[in-house]
Design a protein around this motif. Structure first.
Motif, PDB file in Angstrom:
ATOM      1  N   SER A  76      -6.695  19.156 -10.973  1.00 28.01           N
ATOM      2  CA  SER A  76      -6.607  17.939 -10.556  1.00 28.01           C
ATOM      3  C   SER A  76      -8.293  17.806  -9.994  1.00 28.01           C
ATOM      4  CB  SER A  76      -5.695  17.712  -9.392  1.00 28.01           C
ATOM      5  OG  SER A  76      -5.697  18.527  -8.412  1.00 28.01           O
ATOM      6  N   HIS A  77      -8.770  18.889  -9.477  1.00 28.67           N
ATOM      7  CA  HIS A  77     -10.270  18.965  -8.837  1.00 28.67           C
ATOM      8  C   HIS A  77     -11.267  18.869  -9.714  1.00 28.67           C
ATOM      9  CE1 HIS A  77      -8.011  20.253  -5.339  1.00 28.67           C
ATOM     10  NE2 HIS A  77      -8.709  21.181  -4.967  1.00 28.67           N
ATOM     11  N   LEU A  78     -10.841  19.065 -11.019  1.00 28.96           N
ATOM     12  CA  LEU A  78     -11.926  18.566 -12.267  1.00 28.96           C
ATOM     13  C   LEU A  78     -12.242  17.582 -12.423  1.00 28.96           C
ATOM     14  CD1 LEU A  78     -10.511  21.289 -14.697  1.00 28.96           C
ATOM     15  CD2 LEU A  78     -12.481  21.802 -13.264  1.00 28.96           C
ATOM     16  N   LYS A  79     -11.343  16.420 -11.804  1.00 31.13           N
ATOM     17  CA  LYS A  79     -11.725  15.356 -12.069  1.00 31.13           C
ATOM     18  C   LYS A  79     -12.681  14.574 -10.956  1.00 31.13           C
ATOM     19  CE  LYS A  79      -6.859  14.385 -13.813  1.00 31.13           C
ATOM     20  NZ  LYS A  79      -5.666  13.632 -13.519  1.00 31.13           N
ATOM     21  N   ASP A  80     -12.630  15.615  -9.619  1.00 36.45           N
ATOM     22  CA  ASP A  80     -13.445  15.116  -8.620  1.00 36.45           C
ATOM     23  C   ASP A  80     -14.872  15.743  -8.690  1.00 36.45           C
ATOM     24  OD1 ASP A  80     -14.598  14.400  -5.981  1.00 36.45           O
ATOM     25  OD2 ASP A  80     -12.922  15.513  -4.931  1.00 36.45           O
ATOM     26  N   GLY A  81     -15.782  14.947  -9.303  1.00 32.99           N
ATOM     27  CA  GLY A  81     -17.051  15.577  -9.490  1.00 32.99           C
ATOM     28  C   GLY A  81     -17.913  15.130  -8.143  1.00 32.99           C
ATOM     29  N   GLU A  82     -17.555  14.147  -7.426  1.00 32.57           N
ATOM     30  CA  GLU A  82     -18.395  13.943  -6.402  1.00 32.57           C
ATOM     31  C   GLU A  82     -18.397  14.672  -5.227  1.00 32.57           C
ATOM     32  OE1 GLU A  82     -17.960   9.031  -5.513  1.00 32.57           O
ATOM     33  OE2 GLU A  82     -16.124   9.815  -5.392  1.00 32.57           O
ATOM     34  N   SER A 233      -2.223  12.094  28.798  1.00 34.75           N
ATOM     35  CA  SER A 233      -3.093  13.305  28.627  1.00 34.75           C
ATOM     36  C   SER A 233      -4.668  13.072  28.696  1.00 34.75           C
ATOM     37  CB  SER A 233      -2.628  14.071  27.630  1.00 34.75           C
ATOM     38  OG  SER A 233      -3.436  15.077  27.271  1.00 34.75           O
ATOM     39  N   ALA A 234      -5.307  13.861  29.036  1.00 36.63           N
ATOM     40  CA  ALA A 234      -6.872  13.746  29.069  1.00 36.63           C
ATOM     41  C   ALA A 234      -7.217  14.024  27.570  1.00 36.63           C
ATOM     42  CB  ALA A 234      -7.516  14.842  30.012  1.00 36.63           C
ATOM     43  N   SER A 235      -6.262  14.668  26.704  1.00 40.92           N
ATOM     44  CA  SER A 235      -6.690  14.755  25.445  1.00 40.92           C
ATOM     45  C   SER A 235      -6.099  14.093  24.431  1.00 40.92           C
ATOM     46  CB  SER A 235      -6.083  16.301  24.983  1.00 40.92           C
ATOM     47  OG  SER A 235      -4.907  16.523  25.259  1.00 40.92           O
ATOM     48  N   ALA A 236      -5.669  12.497  24.971  1.00 35.40           N
ATOM     49  CA  ALA A 236      -4.980  11.632  24.262  1.00 35.40           C
ATOM     50  C   ALA A 236      -5.631  11.418  22.955  1.00 35.40           C
ATOM     51  CB  ALA A 236      -4.859  10.348  25.003  1.00 35.40           C
ATOM     52  N   PHE A 237      -4.985  11.508  21.651  1.00 31.17           N
ATOM     53  CA  PHE A 237      -5.496  11.360  20.567  1.00 31.17           C
ATOM     54  C   PHE A 237      -4.462  10.807  19.466  1.00 31.17           C
ATOM     55  CE2 PHE A 237      -9.378  11.463  18.062  1.00 31.17           C
ATOM     56  CZ  PHE A 237      -9.058  11.533  16.575  1.00 31.17           C
ATOM     57  N   ILE A 238      -4.471   9.807  18.648  1.00 32.77           N
ATOM     58  CA  ILE A 238      -3.483   9.434  17.842  1.00 32.77           C
ATOM     59  C   ILE A 238      -3.374  10.479  16.548  1.00 32.77           C
ATOM     60  CG2 ILE A 238      -4.950   8.051  16.055  1.00 32.77           C
ATOM     61  CD1 ILE A 238      -2.536   5.978  16.174  1.00 32.77           C
ATOM     62  N   GLU A 239      -1.985  10.549  16.261  1.00 34.17           N
ATOM     63  CA  GLU A 239      -1.626  11.369  15.061  1.00 34.17           C
ATOM     64  C   GLU A 239      -2.374  10.711  13.897  1.00 34.17           C
ATOM     65  OE1 GLU A 239      -0.321  14.511  14.996  1.00 34.17           O
ATOM     66  OE2 GLU A 239      -0.503  14.547  17.272  1.00 34.17           O
ATOM     67  N   ALA A 240      -2.604  11.576  12.729  1.00 31.67           N
ATOM     68  CA  ALA A 240      -3.315  11.234  11.754  1.00 31.67           C
ATOM     69  C   ALA A 240      -2.457   9.714  11.164  1.00 31.67           C
ATOM     70  CB  ALA A 240      -3.401  12.079  10.789  1.00 31.67           C
ATOM     71  N   ILE A 241      -3.281   8.867  10.565  1.00 30.86           N
ATOM     72  CA  ILE A 241      -2.653   8.039   9.641  1.00 30.86           C
ATOM     73  C   ILE A 241      -2.362   8.557   8.446  1.00 30.86           C
ATOM     74  CG2 ILE A 241      -2.993   5.695   8.646  1.00 30.86           C
ATOM     75  CD1 ILE A 241      -5.371   5.013  10.445  1.00 30.86           C
ATOM     76  N   PRO A 242      -1.341   8.481   7.821  1.00 31.62           N
ATOM     77  CA  PRO A 242      -0.847   9.403   6.395  1.00 31.62           C
ATOM     78  C   PRO A 242      -1.915   8.878   5.117  1.00 31.62           C
ATOM     79  CG  PRO A 242       0.840   7.686   6.868  1.00 31.62           C
ATOM     80  CD  PRO A 242      -0.212   7.675   8.170  1.00 31.62           C
ATOM     81  N   SER A 243      -1.892   9.646   4.513  1.00 30.17           N
ATOM     82  CA  SER A 243      -2.749   9.547   3.273  1.00 30.17           C
ATOM     83  C   SER A 243      -1.976  10.077   1.974  1.00 30.17           C
ATOM     84  CB  SER A 243      -4.368  10.431   3.319  1.00 30.17           C
ATOM     85  OG  SER A 243      -3.904  11.803   3.565  1.00 30.17           O
ATOM     86  N   GLU A 244      -2.266   9.548   0.875  1.00 30.80           N
ATOM     87  CA  GLU A 244      -1.459   9.969  -0.272  1.00 30.80           C
ATOM     88  C   GLU A 244      -2.383  10.166  -1.471  1.00 30.80           C
ATOM     89  OE1 GLU A 244       0.227   5.547  -1.719  1.00 30.80           O
ATOM     90  OE2 GLU A 244       1.457   6.768  -0.120  1.00 30.80           O
ATOM     91  N   LEU A 245      -2.203  11.031  -2.348  1.00 38.04           N
ATOM     92  CA  LEU A 245      -2.789  11.167  -3.524  1.00 38.04           C
ATOM     93  C   LEU A 245      -2.727  10.086  -4.596  1.00 38.04           C
ATOM     94  CD1 LEU A 245      -2.551  15.023  -4.163  1.00 38.04           C
ATOM     95  CD2 LEU A 245      -4.738  13.614  -3.859  1.00 38.04           C
ATOM     96  N   GLU A 246      -3.852   9.402  -5.121  1.00 36.01           N
ATOM     97  CA  GLU A 246      -3.544   8.445  -6.216  1.00 36.01           C
ATOM     98  C   GLU A 246      -4.267   9.228  -7.426  1.00 36.01           C
ATOM     99  OE1 GLU A 246      -4.202   4.165  -5.462  1.00 36.01           O
ATOM    100  OE2 GLU A 246      -6.502   4.535  -6.239  1.00 36.01           O
ATOM    101  N   GLY A 247      -3.878   8.794  -8.534  1.00 35.39           N
ATOM    102  CA  GLY A 247      -4.192   9.680  -9.785  1.00 35.39           C
ATOM    103  C   GLY A 247      -4.394  11.074  -9.570  1.00 35.39           C
ATOM    104  N   GLY A 248      -3.478  11.771  -8.770  1.00 31.82           N
ATOM    105  CA  GLY A 248      -3.452  13.173  -8.655  1.00 31.82           C
ATOM    106  C   GLY A 248      -4.503  13.862  -7.856  1.00 31.82           C
ATOM    107  N   TYR A 249      -5.646  13.099  -7.639  1.00 31.73           N
ATOM    108  CA  TYR A 249      -6.833  13.612  -6.800  1.00 31.73           C
ATOM    109  C   TYR A 249      -7.744  12.675  -5.927  1.00 31.73           C
ATOM    110  CZ  TYR A 249     -10.247  10.812  -9.451  1.00 31.73           C
ATOM    111  OH  TYR A 249     -11.023   9.897 -10.089  1.00 31.73           O
TER     112      TYR A 249
END
Length: 364
Positions: A76-82, A233-249
């Motif tokens: 799948s990484h072979l498609k990611d030339g950038e 908390s002094a370290s307050a920070f949002i949990e990650a917005i979810p991401s998903e794979l599109e086209g396998g990569y």
């Protein structure tokens, strides 16, 4: 298992750890055809985790070199030339200077490591291998079992005592968050799943640390968080917005998840785990009728060429892509010449490249 600094791991140690006989360990490491692939993999992984010199149990490397080095990554990484194209380019430049040729091949990223192994590995047509990307420990162990020296580039697999080259992802995540904080933003989101890769997790951790350190905690009350406990908390920070794979990569952020997070937190800026995520965030902001950077500022990570093409041009943390490739080659050549040298982990410094996707926000 506690051992003195001078003691060496033996086949008996591996056998004791797995609860099998020393004979079975020896046959598995010797690639006996009568031993199942599952058992071989378990023995190899245990050997790696304990620090057993795996290559010494196998057939010796041919005295004459092939002049070829394999670069192995998930298909799948072979498609990611950038991104990966630049890492491979850096490796090729360094190999060319050392009079080696690069052989690029795809491998299975997860299961069935013995299946689909490229012929350059099975036929021993290369002198060494550089793994790049999200590759499982089983696949790495399969290549090590052939006696081929291995180096990891932007790979992090627990338990493997091998040479690593990585971007300084922790520092880079901190640079991205600090840039936004210095521009007046006090409610930040992180887009991208930290569980996706070690690099993503480190980028989020670095961003969180920057938030904690900024102004000796003065920014604590103005950061987005996912729970009341975090808000306090002094370290307050949002949990990650979810991401998903599109086209396998290609990683993207679902528009509904982005909209919900923005509405719930009032965030004015997003630190993105990579540029693909950042491009998705910008597209979704436009679809939601929001402007970047006037309404929401965005910072990416990797600094691929497309950062200059999108509107607005994307501020991004440069990960030192070609340098990662070059340093991986340096470590591999060293490993090929001295197999007993202690493995190293090298971090390539990151650098924020400022463009047009971040606006100054006046504090109220």
């Amino acid at each position: 298992m506690r051992r003195s600094a001078s003691s060496k791991i033996t086949m008996q140690d591996i056998a004791d750890t797995l609860g099998i006989s020393k004979s079975l360990v020896s046959r598995a490491l010797g690639n006996d055809g009568k031993i199942s692939e599952r058992t071989k993999e378990q023995v190899r992984l245990t050997a790696l985790e304990l620090g057993y010199p795996l290559n010494s149990s196998l057939a010796a490397v041919p005295s004459s070199r092939t002049g070829n080095i394999a670069v192995l990554m998930p298909r799948s990484h072979l498609k990611d030339g950038e991104f990966w194209g630049h890492v491979v380019s850096g490796a090729e430049e360094a190999l060319h200077r050392a009079s080696f040729s690069l052989v690029l091949a795809g491998v299975e990223g997860d299961d069935s490591p013995a299946e689909g192994m490229p012929s350059c590995i099975t036929d021993r047509k290369v002198d060494g291998a550089i793994f790049m990307g999200r590759v499982s420990a089983g696949v790495i162990a399969e290549v090590l079992a052939s006696g081929i020296p291995v180096v990891l580039a932007d790979v992090r697999t627990a338990g493997l005592k091998l040479d690593h080259v990585l971007a300084d992802n922790f520092r880079g995540g901190g640079e991205a968050a600090l840039h936004l904080l210095e521009k007046g933003h006090r409610r930040l989101l992180f887009a991208g799943d930290p569980a996706f890769s070690f690099s993503f997790a480190e980028r989020k951790r670095g961003a969180l640390q920057a938030v904690r350190d900024f102004g000796d905690g003065a920014s604590a009350s103005a950061l987005a968080s996912e729970s009341a406990a975090e808000s306090a908390s002094a370290s307050a920070f949002i949990e990650a917005i979810p991401s998903e794979l599109e086209g396998g990569y290609k990683l993207v952020v679902p528009i509904a998840a982005l909209e919900e997070a923005l509405q719930r937190t009032g965030a004015t800026a997003v630190v993105c785990a990579n540029d693909s995520v950042a491009f998705s965030v910008i597209e979704n902001l436009q679809a939601l009728g929001l402007r970047c950077p006037e309404d929401v500022s965005v910072v990416g990570f990797d600094n691929v060429e497309r950062c200059e093409w999108v509107t607005p041009k994307l501020t991004s943390v440069d990960a030192g892509k070609t340098t990662i490739g070059r340093r991986a080659v340096e470590l591999l050549l060293r490993r090929m010449n001295d197999s007993e040298t202690r493995p190293e982990t090298r971090l390539v410094a990151t650098e924020l490249v400022e463009r047009q996707s971040v606006a100054v926000r006046e504090l109220r």
